[in-house]
Design a protein around this motif. Structure first.
Motif, PDB file in Angstrom:
ATOM      1  N   LEU A   1      -4.267   6.525  -0.691  1.00 58.86           N
ATOM      2  CA  LEU A   1      -3.763   5.153  -0.660  1.00 58.86           C
ATOM      3  C   LEU A   1      -3.792   4.619  -2.089  1.00 58.86           C
ATOM      4  O   LEU A   1      -4.806   4.726  -2.774  1.00 58.86           O
ATOM      5  CB  LEU A   1      -4.641   4.262   0.224  1.00 58.86           C
ATOM      6  N   THR A   2      -2.673   4.060  -2.527  1.00 58.15           N
ATOM      7  CA  THR A   2      -2.562   3.534  -3.883  1.00 58.15           C
ATOM      8  C   THR A   2      -1.985   2.126  -3.810  1.00 58.15           C
ATOM      9  O   THR A   2      -1.069   1.868  -3.027  1.00 58.15           O
ATOM     10  CB  THR A   2      -1.629   4.429  -4.730  1.00 58.15           C
ATOM     11  N   MET A   3      -2.505   1.222  -4.634  1.00 56.75           N
ATOM     12  CA  MET A   3      -1.971  -0.130  -4.702  1.00 56.75           C
ATOM     13  C   MET A   3      -0.991  -0.205  -5.874  1.00 56.75           C
ATOM     14  O   MET A   3      -1.242   0.397  -6.915  1.00 56.75           O
ATOM     15  CB  MET A   3      -3.075  -1.151  -4.921  1.00 56.75           C
TER      16      MET A   3
ATOM     17  N   VAL B   1       0.878  -1.166   0.000  1.00 54.40           N
ATOM     18  CA  VAL B   1       0.000   0.000   0.000  1.00 54.40           C
ATOM     19  C   VAL B   1       0.915   1.216   0.000  1.00 54.40           C
ATOM     20  O   VAL B   1       1.810   1.323   0.846  1.00 54.40           O
ATOM     21  CB  VAL B   1      -0.910   0.025   1.251  1.00 54.40           C
ATOM     22  N   ILE B   2       0.713   2.111  -0.955  1.00 51.35           N
ATOM     23  CA  ILE B   2       1.517   3.335  -1.014  1.00 51.35           C
ATOM     24  C   ILE B   2       0.701   4.453  -0.374  1.00 51.35           C
ATOM     25  O   ILE B   2      -0.432   4.712  -0.778  1.00 51.35           O
ATOM     26  CB  ILE B   2       1.868   3.703  -2.462  1.00 51.35           C
ATOM     27  N   ILE B   3       1.292   5.108   0.623  1.00 51.95           N
ATOM     28  CA  ILE B   3       0.659   6.249   1.281  1.00 51.95           C
ATOM     29  C   ILE B   3       1.307   7.504   0.726  1.00 51.95           C
ATOM     30  O   ILE B   3       2.531   7.628   0.710  1.00 51.95           O
ATOM     31  CB  ILE B   3       0.861   6.199   2.809  1.00 51.95           C
ATOM     32  N   SER B   4       0.473   8.456   0.287  1.00 46.71           N
ATOM     33  CA  SER B   4       0.990   9.743  -0.172  1.00 46.71           C
ATOM     34  C   SER B   4       0.101  10.867   0.354  1.00 46.71           C
ATOM     35  O   SER B   4      -1.023  10.630   0.792  1.00 46.71           O
ATOM     36  CB  SER B   4       1.085   9.792  -1.703  1.00 46.71           C
ATOM     37  N   ASN B   5       0.637  12.063   0.319  1.00 47.65           N
ATOM     38  CA  ASN B   5      -0.048  13.282   0.766  1.00 47.65           C
ATOM     39  C   ASN B   5      -0.316  13.306   2.263  1.00 47.65           C
ATOM     40  O   ASN B   5      -1.182  14.053   2.725  1.00 47.65           O
ATOM     41  CB  ASN B   5      -1.356  13.514  -0.003  1.00 47.65           C
ATOM     42  N   ALA B   6       0.408  12.512   3.052  1.00 51.61           N
ATOM     43  CA  ALA B   6       0.237  12.549   4.507  1.00 51.61           C
ATOM     44  C   ALA B   6       0.774  13.880   5.038  1.00 51.61           C
ATOM     45  O   ALA B   6       1.641  14.498   4.424  1.00 51.61           O
ATOM     46  CB  ALA B   6       0.973  11.379   5.163  1.00 51.61           C
ATOM     47  N   ALA B   7       0.248  14.302   6.185  1.00 50.65           N
ATOM     48  CA  ALA B   7       0.679  15.561   6.794  1.00 50.65           C
ATOM     49  C   ALA B   7       2.192  15.575   6.952  1.00 50.65           C
ATOM     50  O   ALA B   7       2.773  14.625   7.467  1.00 50.65           O
ATOM     51  CB  ALA B   7       0.008  15.745   8.151  1.00 50.65           C
ATOM     52  N   THR B   8       2.804  16.614   6.468  1.00 51.52           N
ATOM     53  CA  THR B   8       4.261  16.816   6.484  1.00 51.52           C
ATOM     54  C   THR B   8       5.038  15.662   5.856  1.00 51.52           C
ATOM     55  O   THR B   8       6.239  15.552   6.047  1.00 51.52           O
ATOM     56  CB  THR B   8       4.798  17.064   7.915  1.00 51.52           C
TER      57      THR B   8
END
Length: 188
Positions: free
Chosen positions: A110-112, A70-77
């Protein structure tokens, strides 16, 4: 991560696995209509529990397989941005292999980056060999993702990765069909 598997009939019209030596062979066309399945949602990260609790926004994907990326992007800071592994999902609580920082009201994407298909979709219980025979879109690069043991990276599943040929970036959306041949065992 939305796909349809169509088994290809042999010269006798059978779509069942057929014997080749001591194993069975299956030819299939896999139509992947949403490869990356990107989801934007809001919730709270807890780095002590390695979880993300969705509080609003788009529902979390329910078709994830344990061990899937699972790719996490745009998380705070950017503190929790990166690729992690899916562990479990209970209601709105997503457990991951790692969470770097605790953040609240964090809107993330969240991106697969894998298409994960159970061997049972091909009528097989164990697979010893996978061949990618062809593809609809020649601007993409397909590969089978293997773990350190030489087996696919998620047990009992075909794990496909797809990148664009020009830049190597993750493919997105409807990536078309690919033809595959799997060699393995059927459950008796």
């Amino acid at each position: 991560m939305t796909n349809t598997v169509t088994l290809i009939a042999d010269h006798l019209g059978s779509t069942r696995p057929r014997v080749q030596g001591t194993e069975y062979v299956v030819d299939a066309v896999v139509n992947i209509t949403d490869f990356d399945q990107a989801t934007t949602t809001t919730g709270n990260f807890d780095h002590n529990l390695n979880t993300f609790l969705r509080t609003s926004g788009t529902a979390l994907p329910t078709n994830l397989i344990v061990g899937q990326n699972v790719i996490i992007s745009n998380a705070a800071t950017g503190s929790n941005d990166g690729t992690v592994t899916f562990v479990s999902l209970e209601a709105n609580n997503l457990t991951l292999s790692a969470v770097t920082a605790s953040n609240t009201a964090d809107e993330i994407t969240l991106t697969m980056d894998q298409e994960v298909i159970p061997y049972s979709s091909f009528g097989l219980t164990k697979v010893s060999q996978v061949q990618i025979l062809g593809q609809e879109n020649d601007t993409l690069l397909w590969c089978v993702e293997l773990g350190t043991t030489g087996e696919t990276s998620i047990a009992d599943h075909l794990v496909l990765k797809c990148n664009t040929a020009s830049s190597g970036a993750l493919a997105t959306g409807d990536v078309g069909t690919i033809r595959v041949r799997l060699v393995g065992q059927i459950g008796l």
